[in-house]
Motif scaffolding. Structure first.
Motif, PDB file in Angstrom:
ATOM      1  N   CYS A 193       0.829  -1.234   0.000  1.00 54.22           N
ATOM      2  CA  CYS A 193       0.000   0.000   0.000  1.00 54.22           C
ATOM      3  C   CYS A 193       0.851   1.266   0.000  1.00 54.22           C
ATOM      4  O   CYS A 193       0.364   2.330  -0.328  1.00 54.22           O
ATOM      5  CB  CYS A 193      -0.944  -0.015   1.201  1.00 54.22           C
ATOM      6  SG  CYS A 193      -0.135   0.418   2.767  1.00 54.22           S
ATOM      7  N   TYR A 194       2.119   1.179   0.371  1.00 59.21           N
ATOM      8  CA  TYR A 194       3.074   2.293   0.443  1.00 59.21           C
ATOM      9  C   TYR A 194       2.773   3.277   1.583  1.00 59.21           C
ATOM     10  O   TYR A 194       3.529   4.213   1.787  1.00 59.21           O
ATOM     11  CB  TYR A 194       3.153   3.074  -0.884  1.00 59.21           C
ATOM     12  CG  TYR A 194       3.619   2.230  -2.052  1.00 59.21           C
ATOM     13  CD1 TYR A 194       4.970   1.944  -2.239  1.00 59.21           C
ATOM     14  CD2 TYR A 194       2.701   1.701  -2.952  1.00 59.21           C
ATOM     15  CE1 TYR A 194       5.400   1.157  -3.298  1.00 59.21           C
ATOM     16  CE2 TYR A 194       3.113   0.912  -4.009  1.00 59.21           C
ATOM     17  CZ  TYR A 194       4.467   0.644  -4.184  1.00 59.21           C
ATOM     18  OH  TYR A 194       4.880  -0.136  -5.227  1.00 59.21           O
ATOM     19  N   ASP A 195       1.674   3.093   2.321  1.00 56.39           N
ATOM     20  CA  ASP A 195       1.267   4.104   3.306  1.00 56.39           C
ATOM     21  C   ASP A 195       1.161   3.603   4.750  1.00 56.39           C
ATOM     22  O   ASP A 195       1.176   4.401   5.666  1.00 56.39           O
ATOM     23  CB  ASP A 195      -0.084   4.709   2.896  1.00 56.39           C
ATOM     24  CG  ASP A 195       0.035   5.511   1.610  1.00 56.39           C
ATOM     25  OD1 ASP A 195       1.031   6.264   1.477  1.00 56.39           O
ATOM     26  OD2 ASP A 195      -0.840   5.370   0.733  1.00 56.39           O
ATOM     27  N   CYS A 196       1.021   2.297   4.977  1.00 56.06           N
ATOM     28  CA  CYS A 196       0.803   1.789   6.336  1.00 56.06           C
ATOM     29  C   CYS A 196       2.105   1.900   7.153  1.00 56.06           C
ATOM     30  O   CYS A 196       3.168   2.167   6.587  1.00 56.06           O
ATOM     31  CB  CYS A 196       0.324   0.330   6.276  1.00 56.06           C
ATOM     32  SG  CYS A 196       1.625  -0.830   5.815  1.00 56.06           S
ATOM     33  N   CYS A 235       4.948  -0.146   5.763  1.00 56.18           N
ATOM     34  CA  CYS A 235       5.505   0.416   4.529  1.00 56.18           C
ATOM     35  C   CYS A 235       6.396   1.631   4.776  1.00 56.18           C
ATOM     36  O   CYS A 235       7.087   2.075   3.870  1.00 56.18           O
ATOM     37  CB  CYS A 235       4.380   0.784   3.557  1.00 56.18           C
ATOM     38  SG  CYS A 235       3.735  -0.635   2.627  1.00 56.18           S
ATOM     39  N   GLU A 250       1.247  -4.006   5.820  1.00 61.71           N
ATOM     40  CA  GLU A 250       0.284  -4.656   6.721  1.00 61.71           C
ATOM     41  C   GLU A 250      -1.062  -4.911   6.055  1.00 61.71           C
ATOM     42  O   GLU A 250      -1.919  -5.578   6.619  1.00 61.71           O
ATOM     43  CB  GLU A 250       0.101  -3.766   7.968  1.00 61.71           C
ATOM     44  CG  GLU A 250       1.369  -3.722   8.818  1.00 61.71           C
ATOM     45  CD  GLU A 250       1.400  -2.565   9.812  1.00 61.71           C
ATOM     46  OE1 GLU A 250       0.346  -1.955  10.054  1.00 61.71           O
ATOM     47  OE2 GLU A 250       2.501  -2.290  10.330  1.00 61.71           O
ATOM     48  N   THR A 251      -1.263  -4.354   4.870  1.00 66.82           N
ATOM     49  CA  THR A 251      -2.575  -4.524   4.229  1.00 66.82           C
ATOM     50  C   THR A 251      -2.493  -5.214   2.872  1.00 66.82           C
ATOM     51  O   THR A 251      -3.450  -5.842   2.440  1.00 66.82           O
ATOM     52  CB  THR A 251      -3.274  -3.159   4.031  1.00 66.82           C
ATOM     53  OG1 THR A 251      -2.434  -2.345   3.213  1.00 66.82           O
ATOM     54  CG2 THR A 251      -3.527  -2.475   5.354  1.00 66.82           C
TER      55      THR A 251
END
Ligand SMILES: [Zn+2]
Ligand SMILES: [Zn+2]
Length: 364
Positions: free
Chosen positions: A109-112, A115, A123-124
Protein backbone atom coordinates in the motif's frame (compact mmCIF):
# COMPACT_ATOMS: atom_id res chain seq x y z
CA UNK A 1 6.97 -2.36 -34.63
CA UNK A 2 3.66 -1.89 -32.84
CA UNK A 3 2.12 1.01 -30.95
CA UNK A 4 1.66 0.10 -27.31
CA UNK A 5 -0.06 2.05 -24.54
CA UNK A 6 -0.93 5.67 -23.94
CA UNK A 7 1.74 7.83 -25.50
CA UNK A 8 1.81 6.34 -28.98
CA UNK A 9 5.46 5.36 -28.59
CA UNK A 10 6.68 2.92 -31.24
CA UNK A 11 7.79 -0.30 -29.57
CA UNK A 12 8.76 -3.74 -30.78
CA UNK A 13 6.17 -6.47 -30.04
CA UNK A 14 8.62 -8.62 -28.07
CA UNK A 15 11.94 -8.39 -26.24
CA UNK A 16 14.63 -10.67 -24.86
CA UNK A 17 14.66 -11.37 -21.12
CA UNK A 18 16.97 -13.32 -18.77
CA UNK A 19 14.47 -15.60 -17.05
CA UNK A 20 14.71 -17.96 -14.09
CA UNK A 21 12.81 -21.22 -14.36
CA UNK A 22 11.72 -22.32 -10.84
CA UNK A 23 11.07 -25.89 -12.04
CA UNK A 24 14.71 -26.71 -12.79
CA UNK A 25 16.47 -23.60 -11.35
CA UNK A 26 18.04 -22.69 -14.69
CA UNK A 27 18.29 -19.36 -16.47
CA UNK A 28 17.62 -18.83 -20.16
CA UNK A 29 17.21 -15.91 -22.54
CA UNK A 30 13.55 -15.97 -23.61
CA UNK A 31 11.55 -13.87 -26.06
CA UNK A 32 8.67 -12.28 -24.14
CA UNK A 33 6.02 -9.58 -24.82
CA UNK A 34 6.65 -5.93 -23.95
CA UNK A 35 4.52 -5.27 -20.83
CA UNK A 36 1.38 -3.12 -21.15
CA UNK A 37 1.13 -0.67 -18.30
CA UNK A 38 -1.71 -0.31 -15.79
CA UNK A 39 -2.96 3.18 -14.75
CA UNK A 40 -0.50 3.41 -11.79
CA UNK A 41 2.48 2.14 -13.75
CA UNK A 42 5.38 3.58 -15.73
CA UNK A 43 6.94 1.86 -18.74
CA UNK A 44 10.70 2.25 -18.54
CA UNK A 45 13.34 1.66 -21.19
CA UNK A 46 16.08 0.13 -19.07
CA UNK A 47 19.60 1.49 -19.55
CA UNK A 48 21.45 -0.66 -17.01
CA UNK A 49 20.42 -3.57 -14.77
CA UNK A 50 22.76 -5.26 -12.32
CA UNK A 51 23.06 -8.47 -10.33
CA UNK A 52 22.64 -8.42 -6.56
CA UNK A 53 23.81 -11.10 -4.13
CA UNK A 54 20.16 -11.62 -3.20
CA UNK A 55 19.57 -12.89 -6.76
CA UNK A 56 21.73 -15.90 -5.90
CA UNK A 57 19.18 -16.83 -3.22
CA UNK A 58 16.98 -18.09 -6.05
CA UNK A 59 19.45 -20.93 -6.57
CA UNK A 60 19.80 -21.98 -2.93
CA UNK A 61 17.46 -23.07 -0.16
CA UNK A 62 17.10 -20.65 2.75
CA UNK A 63 15.81 -20.53 6.31
CA UNK A 64 14.80 -16.87 6.17
CA UNK A 65 11.12 -17.48 5.48
CA UNK A 66 11.48 -16.38 1.87
CA UNK A 67 9.49 -18.11 -0.84
CA UNK A 68 11.33 -17.41 -4.03
CA UNK A 69 10.47 -18.40 -7.55
CA UNK A 70 7.39 -20.55 -7.83
CA UNK A 71 5.48 -21.47 -10.97
CA UNK A 72 6.29 -20.09 -14.41
CA UNK A 73 9.63 -18.63 -15.55
CA UNK A 74 10.05 -14.94 -14.67
CA UNK A 75 12.64 -12.28 -15.47
CA UNK A 76 15.43 -11.90 -12.90
CA UNK A 77 16.80 -8.61 -11.56
CA UNK A 78 15.71 -6.01 -9.01
CA UNK A 79 18.35 -3.30 -9.56
CA UNK A 80 18.03 -1.04 -12.59
CA UNK A 81 17.52 2.43 -14.01
CA UNK A 82 16.39 3.91 -17.29
CA UNK A 83 14.18 6.51 -18.95
CA UNK A 84 10.41 6.86 -18.96
CA UNK A 85 8.69 5.84 -22.20
CA UNK A 86 5.04 5.83 -21.13
CA UNK A 87 3.01 6.93 -18.12
CA UNK A 88 -0.20 5.31 -16.86
CA UNK A 89 -3.22 7.60 -16.55
CA UNK A 90 -2.92 7.85 -12.74
CA UNK A 91 0.80 8.62 -12.55
CA UNK A 92 1.54 12.11 -11.17
CA UNK A 93 4.87 13.96 -10.89
CA UNK A 94 6.81 12.19 -13.65
CA UNK A 95 7.19 13.00 -17.35
CA UNK A 96 8.03 11.03 -20.43
CA UNK A 97 11.81 11.12 -20.94
CA UNK A 98 12.65 11.48 -17.21
CA UNK A 99 15.61 9.41 -16.00
CA UNK A 100 14.57 7.27 -13.06
CA UNK A 101 15.70 4.45 -10.83
CA UNK A 102 13.27 2.34 -8.85
CA UNK A 103 12.69 -0.10 -6.00
CA UNK A 104 11.17 -3.53 -6.69
CA UNK A 105 8.30 -4.12 -4.22
CA UNK A 106 4.80 -4.13 -5.71
CA UNK A 107 1.28 -4.99 -4.46
CA UNK A 108 1.90 -3.13 -1.17
CA UNK A 109 0.00 0.00 0.00
CA UNK A 110 3.07 2.29 0.44
CA UNK A 111 1.27 4.10 3.31
CA UNK A 112 0.80 1.79 6.34
CA UNK A 113 3.28 1.78 9.28
CA UNK A 114 5.01 -1.33 7.87
CA UNK A 115 5.51 0.42 4.53
CA UNK A 116 7.29 3.30 6.29
CA UNK A 117 10.18 0.90 7.05
CA UNK A 118 10.10 -1.50 4.12
CA UNK A 119 7.36 -2.28 1.64
CA UNK A 120 7.82 -6.03 2.25
CA UNK A 121 6.39 -5.28 5.72
CA UNK A 122 3.10 -3.97 4.26
CA UNK A 123 0.28 -4.66 6.72
CA UNK A 124 -2.58 -4.52 4.23
CA UNK A 125 -1.26 -5.72 0.85
CA UNK A 126 0.45 -8.92 -0.28
CA UNK A 127 3.81 -7.57 -1.43
CA UNK A 128 5.83 -9.18 -4.20
CA UNK A 129 9.41 -8.52 -5.30
CA UNK A 130 10.05 -7.86 -8.98
CA UNK A 131 12.86 -10.15 -10.07
CA UNK A 132 12.22 -12.62 -7.21
CA UNK A 133 8.65 -13.82 -7.79
CA UNK A 134 7.39 -11.72 -10.72
CA UNK A 135 9.13 -10.21 -13.78
CA UNK A 136 12.13 -8.06 -12.89
CA UNK A 137 14.59 -5.90 -14.77
CA UNK A 138 16.91 -8.01 -16.95
CA UNK A 139 14.74 -7.05 -19.93
CA UNK A 140 14.83 -3.84 -21.93
CA UNK A 141 11.26 -2.67 -21.23
CA UNK A 142 9.83 -2.94 -17.72
CA UNK A 143 6.63 -1.81 -16.01
CA UNK A 144 7.11 -0.36 -12.53
CA UNK A 145 4.83 1.21 -9.90
CA UNK A 146 5.23 5.00 -9.89
CA UNK A 147 5.55 5.03 -6.07
CA UNK A 148 8.76 3.03 -6.46
CA UNK A 149 10.39 5.55 -8.81
CA UNK A 150 12.93 8.28 -7.99
CA UNK A 151 14.18 10.89 -10.45
CA UNK A 152 17.91 10.72 -11.13
CA UNK A 153 19.72 14.06 -10.77
CA UNK A 154 21.04 15.27 -14.13
CA UNK A 155 24.68 14.47 -14.75
CA UNK A 156 24.60 10.97 -13.25
CA UNK A 157 25.61 8.25 -15.73
CA UNK A 158 22.76 5.78 -16.29
CA UNK A 159 25.03 3.21 -17.94
CA UNK A 160 26.73 2.48 -14.60
CA UNK A 161 24.08 3.63 -12.12
CA UNK A 162 21.92 0.45 -11.81
CA UNK A 163 23.69 -0.76 -8.61
CA UNK A 164 22.59 2.42 -6.86
CA UNK A 165 19.02 1.07 -6.66
CA UNK A 166 19.72 -1.85 -4.34
CA UNK A 167 23.40 -1.96 -3.38
CA UNK A 168 23.72 1.84 -3.30
CA UNK A 169 20.63 2.64 -1.28
CA UNK A 170 21.30 -0.32 1.05
CA UNK A 171 24.86 0.91 1.64
CA UNK A 172 23.64 4.50 2.07
CA UNK A 173 20.92 3.49 4.54
CA UNK A 174 23.26 1.26 6.54
CA UNK A 175 25.81 4.08 6.80
CA UNK A 176 23.26 6.78 7.71
CA UNK A 177 21.65 4.38 10.23
CA UNK A 178 25.11 3.71 11.73
CA UNK A 179 26.00 7.40 11.89
CA UNK A 180 22.62 8.11 13.56
CA UNK A 181 23.24 5.32 16.07
CA UNK A 182 26.65 6.84 16.91
CA UNK A 183 25.20 10.30 17.53
CA UNK A 184 27.52 12.34 19.70
CA UNK A 185 30.72 10.75 18.35
CA UNK A 186 32.69 13.01 15.98
CA UNK A 187 32.59 11.31 12.55
CA UNK A 188 36.28 12.05 12.02
CA UNK A 189 37.02 10.16 15.26
CA UNK A 190 34.77 7.26 14.35
CA UNK A 191 36.14 3.89 13.31
CA UNK A 192 33.82 1.74 11.25
CA UNK A 193 34.64 -1.75 9.97
CA UNK A 194 33.17 -2.64 6.59
CA UNK A 195 32.85 -6.43 6.57
CA UNK A 196 32.49 -7.50 2.95
CA UNK A 197 33.94 -5.02 0.44
CA UNK A 198 32.18 -6.26 -2.72
CA UNK A 199 29.03 -4.93 -4.38
CA UNK A 200 27.61 -3.30 -1.25
CA UNK A 201 30.84 -2.72 0.62
CA UNK A 202 32.63 -0.75 -2.09
CA UNK A 203 29.76 1.74 -1.88
CA UNK A 204 29.61 1.58 1.93
CA UNK A 205 33.28 2.65 2.04
CA UNK A 206 32.48 5.66 -0.17
CA UNK A 207 29.51 6.76 1.96
CA UNK A 208 31.51 6.39 5.18
CA UNK A 209 34.36 8.44 3.73
CA UNK A 210 31.83 11.10 2.64
CA UNK A 211 30.91 11.27 6.36
CA UNK A 212 34.66 11.49 7.11
CA UNK A 213 34.66 8.29 9.17
CA UNK A 214 37.79 6.15 9.46
CA UNK A 215 37.22 2.89 7.61
CA UNK A 216 38.66 -0.60 8.05
CA UNK A 217 37.80 -2.90 5.15
CA UNK A 218 37.65 -6.66 5.78
CA UNK A 219 37.23 -9.28 3.07
CA UNK A 220 38.56 -12.68 2.01
CA UNK A 221 38.97 -11.51 -1.59
CA UNK A 222 42.15 -9.59 -2.52
CA UNK A 223 40.22 -7.96 -5.41
CA UNK A 224 37.53 -6.66 -3.06
CA UNK A 225 40.20 -5.30 -0.68
CA UNK A 226 41.96 -3.57 -3.55
CA UNK A 227 38.63 -1.96 -4.49
CA UNK A 228 38.05 -0.89 -0.85
CA UNK A 229 41.50 0.75 -0.79
CA UNK A 230 40.77 2.48 -4.10
CA UNK A 231 37.53 3.84 -2.60
CA UNK A 232 39.37 5.31 0.37
CA UNK A 233 39.47 2.65 3.13
CA UNK A 234 42.15 3.63 5.67
CA UNK A 235 43.17 0.03 6.38
CA UNK A 236 42.22 -3.30 4.82
CA UNK A 237 42.60 -6.83 6.20
CA UNK A 238 42.17 -10.33 4.83
CA UNK A 239 41.48 -12.62 7.84
CA UNK A 240 42.60 -15.66 5.84
CA UNK A 241 46.02 -14.13 5.24
CA UNK A 242 46.43 -12.07 8.39
CA UNK A 243 45.73 -14.20 11.47
CA UNK A 244 46.49 -11.19 13.71
CA UNK A 245 43.94 -8.86 12.14
CA UNK A 246 41.77 -8.53 15.28
CA UNK A 247 44.78 -7.44 17.39
CA UNK A 248 45.90 -5.07 14.64
CA UNK A 249 42.46 -3.46 14.44
CA UNK A 250 42.48 -3.03 18.23
CA UNK A 251 45.91 -1.40 17.98
CA UNK A 252 44.96 1.10 15.27
CA UNK A 253 41.79 2.06 17.18
CA UNK A 254 43.68 3.01 20.33
CA UNK A 255 43.31 -0.43 21.88
CA UNK A 256 39.52 -0.19 22.03
CA UNK A 257 38.13 -1.59 18.78
CA UNK A 258 35.79 -0.06 16.20
CA UNK A 259 32.77 2.03 17.11
CA UNK A 260 30.69 0.11 14.59
CA UNK A 261 30.85 -2.63 12.00
CA UNK A 262 28.56 -2.97 9.03
CA UNK A 263 28.27 -6.50 7.69
CA UNK A 264 27.48 -6.67 3.99
CA UNK A 265 28.36 -10.36 3.61
CA UNK A 266 26.03 -13.35 3.52
CA UNK A 267 28.38 -15.28 5.81
CA UNK A 268 27.37 -16.51 9.28
CA UNK A 269 31.04 -16.86 10.41
CA UNK A 270 31.70 -13.27 9.26
CA UNK A 271 28.90 -12.10 11.54
CA UNK A 272 30.16 -14.24 14.43
CA UNK A 273 33.60 -12.64 14.13
CA UNK A 274 32.34 -9.06 14.50
CA UNK A 275 31.79 -8.58 18.28
CA UNK A 276 35.55 -9.11 18.80
CA UNK A 277 36.23 -6.10 16.53
CA UNK A 278 33.95 -3.74 18.43
CA UNK A 279 34.53 -1.54 21.45
CA UNK A 280 32.17 -1.55 24.44
CA UNK A 281 28.70 -0.34 23.42
CA UNK A 282 29.68 -0.74 19.75
CA UNK A 283 27.17 -1.09 16.94
CA UNK A 284 26.77 -4.17 14.75
CA UNK A 285 24.73 -3.15 11.70
CA UNK A 286 23.06 -6.25 10.21
CA UNK A 287 22.73 -5.66 6.47
CA UNK A 288 23.87 -8.71 4.44
CA UNK A 289 21.49 -11.67 4.69
CA UNK A 290 22.96 -15.17 5.08
CA UNK A 291 20.77 -18.15 4.17
CA UNK A 292 21.00 -19.45 7.76
CA UNK A 293 20.33 -17.80 11.15
CA UNK A 294 23.16 -15.84 12.77
CA UNK A 295 25.24 -17.23 15.65
CA UNK A 296 26.77 -15.09 18.37
CA UNK A 297 28.48 -15.57 21.68
CA UNK A 298 25.85 -14.05 23.99
CA UNK A 299 28.53 -13.26 26.59
CA UNK A 300 30.30 -10.95 24.12
CA UNK A 301 27.06 -9.18 23.16
CA UNK A 302 25.83 -8.87 26.73
CA UNK A 303 28.99 -7.89 28.60
CA UNK A 304 30.06 -5.38 25.95
CA UNK A 305 26.51 -4.12 25.54
CA UNK A 306 26.80 -4.47 21.79
CA UNK A 307 23.96 -2.79 19.92
CA UNK A 308 22.72 -5.10 17.17
CA UNK A 309 20.73 -3.09 14.63
CA UNK A 310 19.22 -3.79 11.21
CA UNK A 311 19.25 -1.83 7.98
CA UNK A 312 17.98 -2.51 4.47
CA UNK A 313 17.43 -1.06 1.00
CA UNK A 314 14.55 1.00 2.38
CA UNK A 315 11.73 2.91 0.73
CA UNK A 316 11.49 5.48 -2.05
CA UNK A 317 11.87 8.64 0.13
CA UNK A 318 15.22 7.28 1.38
CA UNK A 319 16.20 6.43 -2.21
CA UNK A 320 15.62 10.08 -3.16
CA UNK A 321 17.97 11.16 -0.31
CA UNK A 322 20.53 8.55 -1.40
CA UNK A 323 20.56 9.94 -4.95
CA UNK A 324 20.93 13.54 -3.74
CA UNK A 325 23.78 12.58 -1.40
CA UNK A 326 25.52 10.40 -4.01
CA UNK A 327 25.29 13.15 -6.61
CA UNK A 328 26.64 15.76 -4.19
CA UNK A 329 29.59 13.60 -3.10
CA UNK A 330 30.35 12.07 -6.51
CA UNK A 331 29.69 8.54 -5.26
CA UNK A 332 29.53 6.04 -8.10
CA UNK A 333 29.07 2.29 -8.34
CA UNK A 334 31.77 0.26 -10.05
CA UNK A 335 29.94 -1.73 -12.75
CA UNK A 336 31.47 -4.35 -15.02
CA UNK A 337 29.41 -4.45 -18.22
CA UNK A 338 27.93 -7.53 -19.89
CA UNK A 339 25.45 -8.13 -22.70
CA UNK A 340 22.14 -9.83 -21.91
CA UNK A 341 23.30 -12.86 -23.91
CA UNK A 342 26.24 -13.23 -21.48
CA UNK A 343 23.90 -13.57 -18.49
CA UNK A 344 25.04 -17.09 -17.51
CA UNK A 345 28.70 -16.03 -17.67
CA UNK A 346 27.92 -13.05 -15.43
CA UNK A 347 26.01 -15.27 -12.99
CA UNK A 348 28.90 -17.77 -12.83
CA UNK A 349 31.34 -14.94 -12.09
CA UNK A 350 29.04 -13.66 -9.30
CA UNK A 351 28.89 -17.20 -7.85
CA UNK A 352 32.69 -17.47 -7.91
CA UNK A 353 33.12 -14.22 -5.91
CA UNK A 354 36.09 -13.34 -8.13
CA UNK A 355 34.94 -9.90 -9.18
CA UNK A 356 35.14 -6.27 -8.09
CA UNK A 357 32.12 -4.06 -7.49
CA UNK A 358 28.95 -4.98 -9.34
CA UNK A 359 28.19 -6.94 -12.52
CA UNK A 360 25.44 -5.79 -14.86
CA UNK A 361 23.86 -5.59 -18.28
CA UNK A 362 23.92 -2.34 -20.23
CA UNK A 363 21.29 -2.02 -22.98
CA UNK A 364 22.12 -0.04 -26.13
ZN1 LIG B 1 19.40 -6.50 -3.99
ZN1 LIG C 1 1.58 -1.03 3.45
Amino acid sequence: MATNGTNGVQLPATQKAAQFNPKDQTVSINEIPIPSIKPHEILVKVKSASLCHSDLMLFESNEQGLTLGEGEPFTMGHEACGTILQLGSQVPTFQSGDSIGFLPIIDCCYDCPGCQIHNLNCETGSPKVQGMTVDGYFQEYVAIHWRNAAKIPSGMDLTTLAPMFCAGCTAFNSVTDTVAELEGVEPAETWVAVVGCGGLGHLGVQYLKAYECKVVGIDLSPDALEEAKAQGADFVFNPQVDGDYVAKIKAITGGRGCHAAINYTNSVPAYSSIPALLRTNGVLMVTGIPQRPLQFNAMEISMNRIRVRGSNNGITPRLVKCLEFSHKHGIKPHLTRFKLEQFQEMLDLMHSGKHKGRLGVVFD
